[in-house]
Motif scaffolding. Sequence first.
Motif, PDB file in Angstrom:
ATOM      1  N   HIS A 275       0.842  -1.188   0.000  1.00 13.51           N
ATOM      2  CA  HIS A 275       0.000   0.000   0.000  1.00 13.51           C
ATOM      3  C   HIS A 275       0.882   1.245   0.000  1.00 13.51           C
ATOM      4  O   HIS A 275       1.553   1.536   0.998  1.00 13.51           O
ATOM      5  CB  HIS A 275      -0.930   0.002   1.213  1.00 13.51           C
ATOM      6  CG  HIS A 275      -2.042  -0.992   1.094  1.00 13.51           C
ATOM      7  ND1 HIS A 275      -2.804  -1.407   2.172  1.00 13.51           N
ATOM      8  CD2 HIS A 275      -2.539  -1.673   0.028  1.00 13.51           C
ATOM      9  CE1 HIS A 275      -3.709  -2.274   1.774  1.00 13.51           C
ATOM     10  NE2 HIS A 275      -3.563  -2.455   0.478  1.00 13.51           N
ATOM     11  N   VAL A 276       0.888   1.935  -1.130  1.00 15.21           N
ATOM     12  CA  VAL A 276       1.664   3.169  -1.243  1.00 15.21           C
ATOM     13  C   VAL A 276       1.148   4.195  -0.251  1.00 15.21           C
ATOM     14  O   VAL A 276       1.912   4.896   0.418  1.00 15.21           O
ATOM     15  CB  VAL A 276       1.588   3.711  -2.681  1.00 15.21           C
ATOM     16  CG1 VAL A 276       2.377   5.015  -2.812  1.00 15.21           C
ATOM     17  CG2 VAL A 276       2.087   2.665  -3.676  1.00 15.21           C
ATOM     18  N   ASP A 277      -0.177   4.292  -0.146  1.00 16.22           N
ATOM     19  CA  ASP A 277      -0.843   5.115   0.861  1.00 16.22           C
ATOM     20  C   ASP A 277      -2.241   4.533   1.056  1.00 16.22           C
ATOM     21  O   ASP A 277      -2.514   3.409   0.639  1.00 16.22           O
ATOM     22  CB  ASP A 277      -0.871   6.602   0.462  1.00 16.22           C
ATOM     23  CG  ASP A 277      -1.485   6.844  -0.908  1.00 16.22           C
ATOM     24  OD1 ASP A 277      -2.363   6.055  -1.321  1.00 16.22           O
ATOM     25  OD2 ASP A 277      -1.089   7.819  -1.575  1.00 16.22           O
ATOM     26  N   ARG A 278      -3.136   5.294   1.663  1.00  9.97           N
ATOM     27  CA  ARG A 278      -4.467   4.766   1.998  1.00  9.97           C
ATOM     28  C   ARG A 278      -5.288   4.411   0.757  1.00  9.97           C
ATOM     29  O   ARG A 278      -6.169   3.537   0.821  1.00  9.97           O
ATOM     30  CB  ARG A 278      -5.215   5.798   2.843  1.00  9.97           C
ATOM     31  CG  ARG A 278      -6.599   5.370   3.303  1.00  9.97           C
ATOM     32  CD  ARG A 278      -7.209   6.414   4.226  1.00  9.97           C
ATOM     33  NE  ARG A 278      -7.185   7.741   3.642  1.00  9.97           N
ATOM     34  CZ  ARG A 278      -8.080   8.195   2.749  1.00  9.97           C
ATOM     35  NH1 ARG A 278      -9.079   7.423   2.375  1.00  9.97           N
ATOM     36  NH2 ARG A 278      -7.978   9.418   2.271  1.00  9.97           N
ATOM     37  N   THR A 279      -5.008   5.035  -0.392  1.00  6.17           N
ATOM     38  CA  THR A 279      -5.844   4.846  -1.574  1.00  6.17           C
ATOM     39  C   THR A 279      -5.087   4.290  -2.780  1.00  6.17           C
ATOM     40  O   THR A 279      -5.642   4.257  -3.884  1.00  6.17           O
ATOM     41  CB  THR A 279      -6.496   6.183  -1.990  1.00  6.17           C
ATOM     42  OG1 THR A 279      -5.472   7.142  -2.288  1.00  6.17           O
ATOM     43  CG2 THR A 279      -7.390   6.712  -0.876  1.00  6.17           C
ATOM     44  N   GLN A 280      -3.832   3.864  -2.612  1.00  8.70           N
ATOM     45  CA  GLN A 280      -3.064   3.332  -3.738  1.00  8.70           C
ATOM     46  C   GLN A 280      -2.376   2.019  -3.356  1.00  8.70           C
ATOM     47  O   GLN A 280      -1.903   1.867  -2.234  1.00  8.70           O
ATOM     48  CB  GLN A 280      -1.999   4.321  -4.194  1.00  8.70           C
ATOM     49  CG  GLN A 280      -2.532   5.623  -4.741  1.00  8.70           C
ATOM     50  CD  GLN A 280      -1.408   6.499  -5.249  1.00  8.70           C
ATOM     51  OE1 GLN A 280      -0.934   6.365  -6.367  1.00  8.70           O
ATOM     52  NE2 GLN A 280      -0.957   7.413  -4.410  1.00  8.70           N
ATOM     53  N   GLN A 281      -2.293   1.118  -4.320  1.00 10.01           N
ATOM     54  CA  GLN A 281      -1.708  -0.209  -4.081  1.00 10.01           C
ATOM     55  C   GLN A 281      -0.933  -0.670  -5.309  1.00 10.01           C
ATOM     56  O   GLN A 281      -1.379  -0.488  -6.445  1.00 10.01           O
ATOM     57  CB  GLN A 281      -2.810  -1.214  -3.759  1.00 10.01           C
ATOM     58  CG  GLN A 281      -2.380  -2.667  -3.761  1.00 10.01           C
ATOM     59  CD  GLN A 281      -3.526  -3.623  -3.630  1.00 10.01           C
ATOM     60  OE1 GLN A 281      -4.314  -3.560  -2.678  1.00 10.01           O
ATOM     61  NE2 GLN A 281      -3.679  -4.530  -4.588  1.00 10.01           N
ATOM     62  N   VAL A 282       0.222  -1.282  -5.089  1.00 12.44           N
ATOM     63  CA  VAL A 282       0.927  -2.016  -6.135  1.00 12.44           C
ATOM     64  C   VAL A 282       1.027  -3.468  -5.692  1.00 12.44           C
ATOM     65  O   VAL A 282       1.044  -3.758  -4.485  1.00 12.44           O
ATOM     66  CB  VAL A 282       2.333  -1.437  -6.405  1.00 12.44           C
ATOM     67  CG1 VAL A 282       2.228  -0.065  -7.045  1.00 12.44           C
ATOM     68  CG2 VAL A 282       3.159  -1.367  -5.136  1.00 12.44           C
ATOM     69  N   ASP A 283       1.077  -4.405  -6.662  1.00 10.05           N
ATOM     70  CA  ASP A 283       1.077  -5.816  -6.288  1.00 10.05           C
ATOM     71  C   ASP A 283       1.848  -6.649  -7.298  1.00 10.05           C
ATOM     72  O   ASP A 283       2.142  -6.207  -8.420  1.00 10.05           O
ATOM     73  CB  ASP A 283      -0.358  -6.337  -6.146  1.00 10.05           C
ATOM     74  CG  ASP A 283      -1.184  -6.140  -7.405  1.00 10.05           C
ATOM     75  OD1 ASP A 283      -0.856  -6.758  -8.428  1.00 10.05           O
ATOM     76  OD2 ASP A 283      -2.173  -5.376  -7.366  1.00 10.05           O
ATOM     77  N   PHE A 284       2.163  -7.861  -6.873  1.00 12.36           N
ATOM     78  CA  PHE A 284       2.902  -8.811  -7.688  1.00 12.36           C
ATOM     79  C   PHE A 284       2.418 -10.216  -7.342  1.00 12.36           C
ATOM     80  O   PHE A 284       2.097 -10.494  -6.181  1.00 12.36           O
ATOM     81  CB  PHE A 284       4.406  -8.702  -7.403  1.00 12.36           C
ATOM     82  CG  PHE A 284       5.205  -9.863  -7.909  1.00 12.36           C
ATOM     83  CD1 PHE A 284       5.615  -9.922  -9.234  1.00 12.36           C
ATOM     84  CD2 PHE A 284       5.550 -10.916  -7.072  1.00 12.36           C
ATOM     85  CE1 PHE A 284       6.344 -11.001  -9.718  1.00 12.36           C
ATOM     86  CE2 PHE A 284       6.286 -12.002  -7.533  1.00 12.36           C
ATOM     87  CZ  PHE A 284       6.682 -12.035  -8.864  1.00 12.36           C
ATOM     88  N   HIS A 285       2.374 -11.101  -8.338  1.00 11.25           N
ATOM     89  CA  HIS A 285       2.033 -12.494  -8.029  1.00 11.25           C
ATOM     90  C   HIS A 285       2.666 -13.422  -9.050  1.00 11.25           C
ATOM     91  O   HIS A 285       2.956 -13.033 -10.190  1.00 11.25           O
ATOM     92  CB  HIS A 285       0.511 -12.699  -7.971  1.00 11.25           C
ATOM     93  CG  HIS A 285      -0.163 -12.640  -9.309  1.00 11.25           C
ATOM     94  ND1 HIS A 285      -0.746 -13.725  -9.897  1.00 11.25           N
ATOM     95  CD2 HIS A 285      -0.359 -11.608 -10.161  1.00 11.25           C
ATOM     96  CE1 HIS A 285      -1.272 -13.390 -11.056  1.00 11.25           C
ATOM     97  NE2 HIS A 285      -1.053 -12.101 -11.244  1.00 11.25           N
ATOM     98  N   ILE A 286       2.890 -14.664  -8.633  1.00  6.93           N
ATOM     99  CA  ILE A 286       3.401 -15.701  -9.511  1.00  6.93           C
ATOM    100  C   ILE A 286       2.656 -16.995  -9.199  1.00  6.93           C
ATOM    101  O   ILE A 286       2.452 -17.330  -8.027  1.00  6.93           O
ATOM    102  CB  ILE A 286       4.926 -15.881  -9.355  1.00  6.93           C
ATOM    103  CG1 ILE A 286       5.449 -16.952 -10.312  1.00  6.93           C
ATOM    104  CG2 ILE A 286       5.301 -16.190  -7.902  1.00  6.93           C
ATOM    105  CD1 ILE A 286       6.957 -16.974 -10.429  1.00  6.93           C
TER     106      ILE A 286
END
Length: 238
Positions: A201-212
Amino acid sequence: HADGCPSAKDEIDTDRPDVTNSSIVVPVGSLQNENGVNFSMRDDGRTIDGTNSRWRLGVAPCLELLVDLPTYVAPLQGPANSGFSDVSPALKWQISPIPGKVDLSVVFGTALPTGSVEIAGRGTEPYLQVPWSWELHDGWSVSGMFTEFFRPYDTTRGITESTFVLEKKLTDRFTVFTEYVGDYPQGSSPSQLWNSGAIYHVDRTQQVDFHIAYGLNHNAPSYLVGVGYSFRVDGLFR
């Protein structure tokens, strides 16, 4: 009941990068955009698909409208098909919170026949989905989802999907998960995946993610790698 529904003060909670969707809806007056790109490999070739965009709008307490926009699938190597997926609108109702910190939602949606037949199939495909989650202790939680996909044009080829996730919140912003995904089509062998990843969570309203993800049988992709970015805009109904 509305007092227990999400508000704009809550942190962003997305339906990605795991296959299991969130059991929490977006707050009233909030618009959430979730995006991702996947690279996958099967025995007969490699493909890339994106952007996997889902728009979610909170229209009432514990109620949201969502739509999956068309995703383009392109072959990178081998004889894979290419084209767009369907547009899929849906309605999501958060039934919980219920005692025991268990959250539960019900989703009614349908894939409209707007995409390529080779990618999305033919005809309208309604679905009924039930995602749930249960907070444990020390940052641990479990969740899962049951989905029934219907094919009115071919009543013998419905698909049942079942998922289960174990998740650990390592810090206030960083979470890891591991997930089982099983698709069980009528009259055919299942497709099974083991999916793991991380959410920041970059901040309360932003998200980055990764999966494999790794295929557990021959019907699933050999492996799949994806990244994504999501954001939420609050206060649209003021």
